[in-house]
Design a protein around this motif. Sequence first.
Motif, mmCIF file in Angstrom:
data_model
loop_
_atom_site.group_PDB
_atom_site.id
_atom_site.type_symbol
_atom_site.label_atom_id
_atom_site.label_comp_id
_atom_site.label_asym_id
_atom_site.label_seq_id
_atom_site.Cartn_x
_atom_site.Cartn_y
_atom_site.Cartn_z
ATOM 1 N N VAL A 150 0.846 -1.185 0.000
ATOM 2 C CA VAL A 150 0.000 0.000 0.000
ATOM 3 C C VAL A 150 0.891 1.248 0.000
ATOM 4 O O VAL A 150 1.961 1.259 0.603
ATOM 5 N N SER A 151 0.445 2.256 -0.708
ATOM 6 C CA SER A 151 1.164 3.526 -0.685
ATOM 7 C C SER A 151 0.564 4.417 0.398
ATOM 8 O O SER A 151 -0.574 4.214 0.827
ATOM 9 N N GLU A 152 1.330 5.396 0.812
ATOM 10 C CA GLU A 152 0.838 6.306 1.838
ATOM 11 C C GLU A 152 -0.363 7.091 1.325
ATOM 12 O O GLU A 152 -1.311 7.352 2.061
ATOM 13 N N THR A 153 -0.363 7.438 0.053
ATOM 14 C CA THR A 153 -1.479 8.173 -0.540
ATOM 15 C C THR A 153 -2.757 7.351 -0.510
ATOM 16 O O THR A 153 -3.822 7.851 -0.153
ATOM 17 N N GLU A 154 -2.653 6.084 -0.877
ATOM 18 C CA GLU A 154 -3.824 5.202 -0.864
ATOM 19 C C GLU A 154 -4.346 5.018 0.564
ATOM 20 O O GLU A 154 -5.549 5.046 0.798
ATOM 21 N N TRP A 155 -3.440 4.852 1.508
ATOM 22 C CA TRP A 155 -3.827 4.701 2.905
ATOM 23 C C TRP A 155 -4.559 5.953 3.386
ATOM 24 O O TRP A 155 -5.628 5.880 3.972
ATOM 25 N N ASN A 156 -3.971 7.111 3.130
ATOM 26 C CA ASN A 156 -4.567 8.365 3.602
ATOM 27 C C ASN A 156 -5.899 8.665 2.928
ATOM 28 O O ASN A 156 -6.798 9.232 3.550
ATOM 29 N N ALA A 157 -6.037 8.294 1.663
ATOM 30 C CA ALA A 157 -7.292 8.542 0.954
ATOM 31 C C ALA A 157 -8.434 7.729 1.553
ATOM 32 O O ALA A 157 -9.564 8.215 1.659
ATOM 33 N N MET A 158 -8.151 6.520 1.970
ATOM 34 C CA MET A 158 -9.206 5.667 2.522
ATOM 35 C C MET A 158 -9.427 5.945 4.011
ATOM 36 O O MET A 158 -10.563 6.060 4.462
ATOM 37 N N ILE A 159 -8.358 6.079 4.756
ATOM 38 C CA ILE A 159 -8.469 6.216 6.208
ATOM 39 C C ILE A 159 -8.780 7.662 6.605
ATOM 40 O O ILE A 159 -9.409 7.904 7.631
ATOM 41 N N GLY A 160 -8.406 8.616 5.812
ATOM 42 C CA GLY A 160 -8.630 10.009 6.155
ATOM 43 C C GLY A 160 -10.024 10.521 5.839
ATOM 44 O O GLY A 160 -10.371 11.643 6.205
ATOM 45 N N TYR A 161 -10.837 9.726 5.175
ATOM 46 C CA TYR A 161 -12.176 10.147 4.760
ATOM 47 C C TYR A 161 -13.218 9.536 5.691
ATOM 48 O O TYR A 161 -13.312 8.318 5.797
ATOM 49 N N PRO A 162 -14.015 10.348 6.392
ATOM 50 C CA PRO A 162 -15.000 9.788 7.333
ATOM 51 C C PRO A 162 -16.058 8.929 6.638
ATOM 52 O O PRO A 162 -16.451 9.209 5.519
#
Length: 119
Positions: free
Chosen positions: A49-61
């Motif tokens: 997983v890339s950090e961008t993919e992680w943040n896009a999924m986990i950072g969105y409520p």
Amino acid sequence: MALYLLVLGVCLLVIGSVLIILMTTSTPRYRTEPKDLLALFDKALESRVSETEWNAMIGYPIRHDEYLDGVRRRASQLMEEYGRRWQIAQGKPLLNTAGQQELQALRDHLAAHTALRQR
């Protein structure tokens, strides 16, 4: 004069059609489902997983499911506690060993909860 009325009629027809289409279509919405989180957790555990993919999924409520939002918040806390963002570029895991164990437990819990819901 006839040409003017013809052009005016065609313009009104085109503009009216566009307005009707815009008024009747709805805004597309993305809904995070359990399978999406499970796939993300699997990729994170396999270090794909890339950090961008992680943040896009986990950072969105996740507003449509309180349980999934709790899982998302817990994954976000794991990243804050055990995250190693600087080592992703080197192909190393997103989380350290303790974080990966907790993410695996969270993934297993989500999988079991999803299986119970589908019954």
